[in-house]
Enzyme design. Structure first.
Site, short mmCIF file in Angstrom:
data_model
loop_
_atom_site.label_atom_id
_atom_site.label_comp_id
_atom_site.label_asym_id
_atom_site.label_seq_id
_atom_site.Cartn_x
_atom_site.Cartn_y
_atom_site.Cartn_z
N GLU A 257 -16.80 -4.78 25.09
CA GLU A 257 -16.03 -6.08 25.10
C GLU A 257 -14.78 -5.83 24.11
OE1 GLU A 257 -20.12 -7.21 26.35
OE2 GLU A 257 -19.09 -6.17 24.86
N HIS B 222 -4.08 3.33 -3.38
CA HIS B 222 -4.47 2.80 -2.27
C HIS B 222 -3.71 1.33 -1.88
CE1 HIS B 222 -6.11 1.50 1.91
NE2 HIS B 222 -6.36 0.43 1.28
N HIS C 46 0.87 -1.12 0.02
CA HIS C 46 -0.16 0.07 -0.06
C HIS C 46 0.81 1.25 -0.10
CE1 HIS C 46 -2.37 -3.43 1.62
NE2 HIS C 46 -3.45 -2.60 1.22
N HIS D 29 -27.24 -16.24 25.22
CA HIS D 29 -26.16 -16.05 26.25
C HIS D 29 -25.43 -17.17 26.34
CE1 HIS D 29 -28.00 -12.11 26.64
NE2 HIS D 29 -27.26 -11.80 27.81
#
Length: 685
Positions: free
Chosen positions: A418, A264, A29, A480
């Site tokens: 999280e 890019h 890149h 869960h």
């Protein structure tokens, strides 16, 4: 300030080296390195404090390239600065076994702080590094001794800005008022799909201000070196907020394709590189050229950094005269050694002790060891009362002005973040003065899978306290209840997944997790109470697998983890009383650790001669390497009281016995039954 023609030459040298290296490798890149060369030069040559001869100096400024695909920019800077990256290494970009891989890897390359590439991860690592610096300063700095006062700088692009993890981390950084964190946003308006206006049109400045960040804007990131330096220094002066500089650049500056997505992720064409070199006053026929005056410019800054480290070492010596215990503690932490005898604080249990949930057993461990391991820094993703991750005397890590804690606090309130928590812990671990652990439900560690993977790849010591580990959490139901989670993370190289069955196994899990300096750990812990097992000791469990219950001549071996081990023990009596079958029971709390034991030991635990059956209320994937048959849960769970859920899926002594009888019956006519382990050894050899 003052910038000379040599500075401009250095900027263009960085741009051309990025073009040369990606062209030679036919991969990479070039666009971002060419666009960010000016700010990179200012940062590495005018702003950052570092000593290239000692990349582990504690008080060095940290740099994180969150847009890791632009790594040729970082490799070039490290080469110019005098780190252990030669021009041959630059030429070997993206080749096998080089120290200049396709994205930065901390354990491969001198001067790389954290492994980056998956977008947003590095930015979040930088938040962790900044937290670690504040914490270390809160613990060790004294009046007249500003021992630890480094900054953390991070580059990020539009992709990082779009990733949700960056939003999580930026929000927490703003709340924590991390004035030592400066992020530089490469606002080039280009992503792989083209102009960012096709998907990303939010007001980034207002977004970061709403998080509580200080924001500066530099409109000409392609030329305005003075403006870039001035913006960084303004950010340094803001002590109660993290800072973000919105830097407008042209991707692939100087290329025929500048400003387009074409530059890019693809090397420039040969004719484009030639015109680029002509444009910058360089020989178009030569490649990988660094003018001596550019080397000299960087060498001068490197020498200044070496002198700063020498002054710092003198300060540390004076500090040690007045604060002997603190200096000794700091030195020990930096060596990577745990305090001598700390393991004596681990709790030990016997079968006579009452049954306890392993999440509670984990809390007991933390309560016992937090004093003897002062570098242990914990937290939870808004589940402290469920994860039981906070010892009673813990002080929160918070800005002192809030009255909620202080910088020396060892408990981080991550909020419901999280994924950011995982990446922040990677940054905390990389800083070198703390051992981080974080709590959530096991099912939600999957939210952070990207960060866990980078923990393993980066060889950092991070501990996940993952409670509510199975259908045993009961009423919350299938949303869960983890099913595939353990199979996923067990498949991850260099990641220890522990599912302890009792107190001694929990203590063993912590012992191995804390002493494994280059491996992350996930501790899968129960909500329900578990009995303490016969033959369970810390020493046995530290081997990753051992025999819980043995018989002289077994008809079957039941192999299990966690809460099902105790049920297997109960099934032994049922099998004997109702089917006249003799069963052994084996616990394998950690596959990774068990697999590292000798062949002889593993075969003593899982020998030839009788069939074996795994029992775990999870996906059966992976168990085939240990057992002939598997009893697991290859479907989602159910909502209800946990005992009813276990009964529904027949994870009871009777249900296990039914499968054990079927296994014995299926294998009864097979002579010389070989352990699956033995079959695996034969295949390998």
């Amino acid at each position: 300030m003052g910038y000379s023609d040599v500075d401009k030459l250095a900027v263009n040298t960085i741009r051309v080296l990025a073009a040369d290296a990606t062209f030679k490798s036919n991969s990479g890149h070039p666009g971002a390195p060419m666009g960010m060369a000016p700010v990179a030069h200012v940062l590495y040559n005018k702003i950052m404090n570092y000593n290239p001869k000692n990349s582990s100096w504690l008080n060095r400024d940290r740099f994180v390239l969150s847009n890791g695909h632009a790594c040729m920019l970082q490799y070039t800077l490290l080469h110019l600065a005098g780190y252990k990256i030669s021009m041959d290494d630059i030429k070997a970009f993206r080749t096998i076994d080089s120290i200049t891989p396709g994205h930065p890897e901390a354990h491969d390359t001198d001067g790389i702080e954290v492994t980056t590439g998956p977008l947003g991860q590095g930015f979040s690592n930088a938040v962790g590094l900044a937290i670690a610096q504040h914490h270390a300063a809160g613990e060790f700095n004294k009046p007249g001794f500003a021992l630890i006062n480094n900054y953390t700088y991070t580059f990020l692009g539009d992709g990082c800005m779009m990733e949700g993890i960056a939003s999580e981390a930026a929000s927490l950084a703003g709340h924590l008022q991390l004035g030592n964190l400066i992020a530089i946003y490469d606002d080039n308006h280009i992503s792989i799909d083209g102009d960012t206006n096709c998907a990303f049109t939010e007001d980034v400045v207002m977004r970061f201000k709403s998080y509580g960040w200080h924001v500066e804007i530099v409109e000409d990131g392609d030329h305005d070196l003075e403006g870039i330096e001035a913006a960084i220094k303004k950010c340094q002066a803001v002590k109660d907020k993290p800072s973000m500089i919105k830097l407008r650049t042209i991707i692939g500056f100087g290329s025929k394709q500048q400003g387009t997505h074409g530059v890019h992720g693809s090397p420039l064409k040969a004719d484009d590189i030639k015109q680029l070199k002509v444009k910058f006053g360089m020989d178009p026929e030569k490649s990988f050229v660094v003018p001596q005056e550019v080397y000299d410019l960087y060498a001068q800054h490197g020498a200044e950094g070496a002198a700063m480290e020498k002054e710092w070492e003198q300060l540390l010596s004076k500090y040690a005269e007045s604060y002997q215990s603190e200096a000794a503690d700091l030195k020990r932490r930096l060596s990577g050694q745990l305090p001598e005898g700390w393991e004596k604080s681990l709790p030990v249990y016997s079968p006579a002790d009452p049954a306890v949930a392993s999440r509670k057993l984990s809390e007991i461990v933390l309560q016992k060891i937090h004093d003897v391991i002062p570098e242990l820094v914990g937290g939870s993703a808004d589940l402290t009362g469920s994860n039981l991750t906070r010892w009673k005397e813990a002080v929160d890590f918070q800005p002192p002005a809030t009255g909620l804690g202080d910088w020396s606090g060892r408990y981080i309130r991550y909020g419901v973040r999280e994924h950011a928590m995982g990446a922040i812990m990677n940054g905390l671990a990389a800083y070198g003065t703390v051992i981080p652990y974080g709590g959530t439900f096991l099912n939600f560690v999957s939210y952070a899978a990207g960060a866990v993977r980078l923990s393993a790849l980066s060889h950092v010591r991070v501990i996940w306290v993952a409670t509510h580990d199975s259908i045993g959490l009961g009423e919350d139901g299938p949303t869960h209840q983890p099913i595939e989670t353990l199979a996923h993370f067990r498949a991850l190289p260099n990641c220890m997944v522990w599912r302890p069955a009792d107190g001694n196994e929990t203590s063993a899990a912590y012992y191995v997790a804390l002493t494994s300096k280059e491996t992350p750990s996930i501790l899968a812990l129960s909500r329900q109470n578990l009995p303490h097992l016969e033959n369970s000791t810390i020493a046995n469990a530290m081997k990753g697998g051992y025999v819980v219950h043995d018989v002289e001549k077994a008809d079957i071996t039941l192999v299990s983890t966690g809460s099902e081990v105790g049920i297997c023990v109960d099934a032994v009596k049922y099998l004997k009383d109702n089917h006249n079958l003799a069963a052994r029971v084996v616990s394998i709390p950690c596959f990774e650790v068990f697999d590292a034991q000798s062949k002889e030991y593993r075969l003593s635990v899982l020998p030839d001669g009788a069939p074996s059956l795994s029992v775990e209320v999870m996906s059966t994937m992976g168990w085939e390497r240990y057992t002939h048959e598997q009893f697991g849960l290859n479907r989602f769970g159910a909502s209800g009281p946990y005992k009813d859920v276990y009964k529904k899926f027949e994870f009871t002594p009777e249900g296990i016995s039914k499968r054990a009888v079927a296994t014995v019956d299926f294998w009864k006519d097979v002579p010389n039954i070989r352990s699956p382990l033995n079959r695996a050894f034969q295949q390998v050899s």
